[in-house]
Motif scaffolding. Structure first.
Motif, short mmCIF file in Angstrom:
data_model
loop_
_atom_site.label_atom_id
_atom_site.label_comp_id
_atom_site.label_asym_id
_atom_site.label_seq_id
_atom_site.Cartn_x
_atom_site.Cartn_y
_atom_site.Cartn_z
N ALA A 154 -24.15 8.46 -24.88
CA ALA A 154 -24.53 9.62 -25.69
C ALA A 154 -25.21 9.20 -26.98
CB ALA A 154 -23.30 10.47 -25.99
N LYS A 155 -24.62 8.22 -27.68
CA LYS A 155 -25.13 7.90 -29.02
C LYS A 155 -26.22 6.83 -29.01
CE LYS A 155 -21.57 9.63 -31.98
NZ LYS A 155 -21.02 9.50 -33.33
N LEU A 398 -23.62 -5.97 -28.11
CA LEU A 398 -24.12 -5.19 -26.97
C LEU A 398 -25.52 -5.61 -26.53
CD1 LEU A 398 -22.92 -1.59 -27.94
CD2 LEU A 398 -21.73 -3.35 -26.63
N ASP A 399 -26.11 -6.58 -27.24
CA ASP A 399 -27.46 -7.06 -26.92
C ASP A 399 -28.46 -5.91 -26.91
OD1 ASP A 399 -29.40 -8.95 -26.36
OD2 ASP A 399 -29.10 -8.84 -24.18
N MET A 400 -28.41 -5.11 -27.98
CA MET A 400 -29.31 -3.97 -28.12
C MET A 400 -30.16 -4.15 -29.38
SD MET A 400 -27.03 -0.70 -26.90
CE MET A 400 -26.40 -0.62 -25.21
N THR A 404 -30.54 0.70 -32.93
CA THR A 404 -30.00 1.47 -31.81
C THR A 404 -28.82 2.33 -32.25
OG1 THR A 404 -30.66 -0.26 -30.24
CG2 THR A 404 -29.00 1.32 -29.50
N VAL A 405 -27.95 1.77 -33.08
CA VAL A 405 -26.75 2.48 -33.52
C VAL A 405 -27.11 3.47 -34.63
CG1 VAL A 405 -24.47 2.25 -34.58
CG2 VAL A 405 -25.25 0.55 -32.90
N PRO A 406 -26.69 4.73 -34.53
CA PRO A 406 -26.97 5.70 -35.61
C PRO A 406 -26.42 5.22 -36.95
CG PRO A 406 -26.08 6.81 -33.68
CD PRO A 406 -25.93 5.35 -33.42
N GLN A 525 -30.27 0.33 -19.92
CA GLN A 525 -29.65 -0.06 -21.19
C GLN A 525 -28.16 -0.39 -21.01
OE1 GLN A 525 -30.69 2.83 -24.12
NE2 GLN A 525 -29.39 1.96 -25.73
N PHE A 526 -27.56 0.16 -19.93
CA PHE A 526 -26.12 -0.01 -19.71
C PHE A 526 -25.84 -0.72 -18.39
CE2 PHE A 526 -26.99 3.71 -22.29
CZ PHE A 526 -26.31 3.36 -23.46
N GLU A 527 -26.77 -1.59 -18.00
CA GLU A 527 -26.60 -2.33 -16.75
C GLU A 527 -25.35 -3.20 -16.78
OE1 GLU A 527 -29.18 -5.36 -13.86
OE2 GLU A 527 -30.03 -4.62 -15.75
N ALA A 528 -25.04 -3.77 -17.96
CA ALA A 528 -23.86 -4.64 -18.06
C ALA A 528 -22.56 -3.85 -17.99
CB ALA A 528 -23.91 -5.43 -19.37
#
Length: 735
Positions: A154-155, A398-400, A404-406, A525-528
């Motif tokens: 969601a975020k 998270l390897d992003m 990415t984080v608000p 983005q959430f494959e892991a």
């Protein structure tokens, strides 16, 4: 106990950890249980975290018994635990996606259609009204790994800033109180403290009914403890206590400051502990000097002599534990009341030792998991969305990409509701909670939900009050139909094991979140985040170096059949006292603040937001009605046994003198009204309720027609425990 366990094993087969499955996508894989076995899991109702043995016969789960040798429940279970499997087979289960058609009816749809409608309508909201116009409301009822995946998708994937959970209704007060006093949201106790105390103080807690297994732990205490219950109502727990302190509703903060005043005045302060391990004692002492026994007696209705006795009981006790639940937390000043309880523990040095502590008991099975990893009010692992370093740390784990984080926190639950009223929130995703029943001032929130451009509800049942208002219903698996972990009130991380298949086309919440991410276009983005256990590994990395560090847990297998209390880092934790099964925090007197000292925090008491009046002369109290009922009854009402153990009709407790003045007889129908609505109930005339007060259980769908939307300013937790109401005989009301 050993003989009983062996008999159960011989009847149903060996204890098993692993379940055989055929290949297939997550959430749709049929479960294959051994023909005869016992599968150990943790209960999915309250926060106690009881271990249950699910008995398998001919490959199907057929029965549940409490685990006889578990450190939480010691072979005990409440009625809800014994009936844990029943809600899974209810005919009201949601078995296929539903979409509201042009004629306003919910019709069956495929998963592809339901997800496409969800994504298209959510994107339309963000396109037409901005990204902040979309929000979600989650729960403390799903496993930690699912909460975390939802918060991430969601975020971090869908760009939703505002998301909160129904845990706001049960534990937000304790979170804020602990953070400000201890530096981290850290319930310090273990359930063994119930059995090690010589003085047990229960504040706003009907433990016998709300957490019966915890009460049984008190019953097992070999020290003949003094049990004090501070509660306006003479509850089942108060009846069983050594002393009942019947204060006026919502005067607990004044009473607690009065007790602190007496503890200080009469020389019961542990000077060495306070000097070495706390900050703010001098200011707190000056503040509570005004709370004399005479003032406190006048404001609380508790005689000065009883206050003096109680302060001496706390001051002279060697091992004093203080416990609170919703009577404190669901208050207009709950945070300060919780911090006043913490202050009493700090003043007397009752923390970090067996049988001591300032101990919050939360409500839902995984509210503590939500506190750490729902990614709603706080960033993963108790971090802050507004802290640049915290955001960067999470993005690295998270390897992003950066950004990415608000960079701002979510609105709280009540602010999201207000956002719907103002038009700022136009789309809402509700997961495993029943807002239209449980939220305060119910009639208003139902009207607001109906105003949304789109409402998507994800639940086990399509029959809930909220699902009936939805544009899309996504059918979800329930407890016992999924894998993951819960974190109970004493910080114990335990396995939830799958013992049945979801009905029809229902999927685990984990699989639904994965499918929403794929439909949104952010699935890569959430494959892991490929399975619940893979997510557990991600959360473990996010815990590294944090107060709740559990990097020493080597996967699900390490949790075994007994669970593990955090912290559990790779290296043995400092400041943790006890055995591998039962451990408490702060044994070394060092807290999680920058200077490692605990804080005294205080404030002037405030009056409740809604006062009684000539028109509404009674104070309404709410709470749990019986041990067989749970929240809105969505699950417990599916069990004939649990229904038989609960009152068949709504009732209101009324003092005999008030009943006589109203001309109301016992068991007569009455109407209870507030400025917001009314309900009909049977009058239960009893001296367990004080004059000028009435009590109605929270489970009935009508109760929240009456409650007043007041919120603690620090935690934004609703104050369900105080509203002004009138009571009239039904015949008089109808004339």
């Amino acid at each position: 106990m050993i003989r009983l366990r062996e008999r159960l094993r011989r009847r149903t087969g060996p204890l098993t950890d692993e379940l055989e499955r055929v290949d297939g996508p997550v959430g749709q894989v049929p479960v294959r249980l051994a023909p005869d076995a016992v599968v150990r899991t943790v209960c999915g109702f309250c926060s106690t975290g009881c271990s249950l043995d699910v008995h398998v016969r001919d490959g199907s789960a057929v029965n549940v018994t409490p685990t006889v040798d578990h450190p939480v429940n010691l072979g005990m279970a409440c009625p809800k635990g014994w009936e844990a499997l029943t809600p899974l087979g209810a005919p009201s289960r949601a078995t296929a996606p539903l979409v509201r058609d042009g004629r306003g009816r919910l019709r069956r749809a495929s998963w592809d259609e339901a997800l496409q409608v969800t994504v298209d309508r959510f994107r339309a909201v963000q396109r037409d009204h901005g990204p902040d116009a979309l929000a979600f409301l989650s729960t403390g009822q799903i496993v930690t790994e699912e909460m975390a995946l939802l918060g991430a998708v969601a975020k971090l994937g869908m760009g939703i800033v505002h998301g909160d959970g129904n845990t706001r209704q049960c534990m937000a007060t304790s979170v804020v109180a602990y953070k400000e006093c201890f530096g981290f949201d850290a319930p310090p106790y273990t359930y063994a403290d119930f059995e090690a105390s010589d003085v047990i103080v229960l504040i706003g807690s009907n433990l016998c009914v709300a957490h019966p297994i915890m009460w049984e732990r008190i019953v097992r205490n070999p020290h003949d403890p003094t049990i004090v219950v501070i509660d306006p109502r003479r509850t089942e727990t108060a009846m069983a206590s050594t002393e009942h302190v019947a204060l006026r509703p919502k005067s607990d903060l004044t009473l607690l400051y009065g007790l602190a005043h007496l503890v200080i005045r009469d020389g019961f302060v542990d000077d060495a502990f306070v000097s070495e391990h706390t900050v703010g004692f001098e200011g707190f002492t000056t503040f509570v000097a005004a709370f004399t026994p005479e003032r406190v007696a006048a404001e609380t209705g508790v005689p000065a002599s009883q206050l003096e006795t109680l302060a001496a009981t706390i001051g002279r006790g060697e091992r004093v534990s203080l416990w609170w639940t919703m009577g404190v937390s669901q208050s207009h000043e709950g945070v300060r009341a919780a911090q006043a309880i913490i202050a009493l523990a700090l003043l007397t040095g009752n923390i970090g030792r067996p049988g001591t502590g300032a101990n919050s008991i939360t409500g839902q099975c995984n509210a503590n998991g939500s506190r750490l990893y729902s990614n709603t009010s706080s960033l993963f692992g108790g971090r802050s969305f507004t802290d640049e370093g915290d955001r960067a740390e999470v993005e690295a784990v998270l390897d992003m990409p950066p950004g990415t984080v608000p960079d701002r926190p979510s609105w709280a639950y009540d602010q999201i509701v207000e956002g719907i009223a103002s038009g700022a929130i136009r789309g809402l995703w509700v997961i495993a909670t029943n807002t239209a029943h449980s939220w305060i001032n119910q009639d208003e929130v139902r009207d607001l939900l109906d105003r949304l451009d789109v409402l998507v509800v994800q639940d086990m049942y399509a029959t809930t009050d909220t699902a009936q208002l939805a544009d899309v219903v996504l059918p979800a698996a329930g407890w016992g139909e999924k894998e993951g972990t819960f974190v109970n009130s004493e910080r114990r991380i335990s396995r939830v094991r799958r013992v049945a298949d979801p009905p029809g086309e229902a999927l685990s919440d984990f699989e639904i979140f994965k499918r929403v991410a794929a439909a949104w276009g952010c699935g890569d983005q959430f494959e892991a985040w490929s399975s619940p256990e893979a997510v557990f590994g991600i959360l473990k990395r996010l815990s590294a170096g944090r107060p709740h560090d559990f990097t020493g847990i080597d996967g699900y297998a390490h949790l075994g059949h007994r669970g593990v209390q955090w912290p559990f880092p790779v290296d043995p934790p400092a400041g943790v006292e006890g055995s591998a099964d039962e451990r408490r925090l702060f044994a070394d007197g060092r807290f999680f603040t920058p200077d490692r000292r605990a804080r005294f925090v205080w404030d002037e008491p405030r009056r409740p937001a809604e006062a009684t009046s000539r028109r509404y002369p009674f104070t309404l109290l709410t709470g749990r009605g019986s041990s067989s009922q749970w929240h809105t009854g969505t699950r417990t009402s599916t069990s004939a046994l649990l229904r038989s153990l609960a009152p068949a009709e709504p009732y209101v407790e009324l003092h005999p003198d008030d009943a006589a003045a109203l001309g109301v007889a016992d068991h007569e129908w009455v109407v209870v009204t507030s400025a917001r609505g009314s309900l009909r109930a049977r009058a239960y005339v009893t001296a367990t309720i004080g004059q000028g007060q009435v009590f109605i259980p929270m489970h009935d769908v009508q109760t929240n027609r009456l409650t007043y939307p007041s919120f603690d300013p620090h935690s934004r937790q609703p104050s369900y425990k105080h509203a002004a109401v009138a009571v009239r005989a039904l015949e008089a009301w109808e004339r």
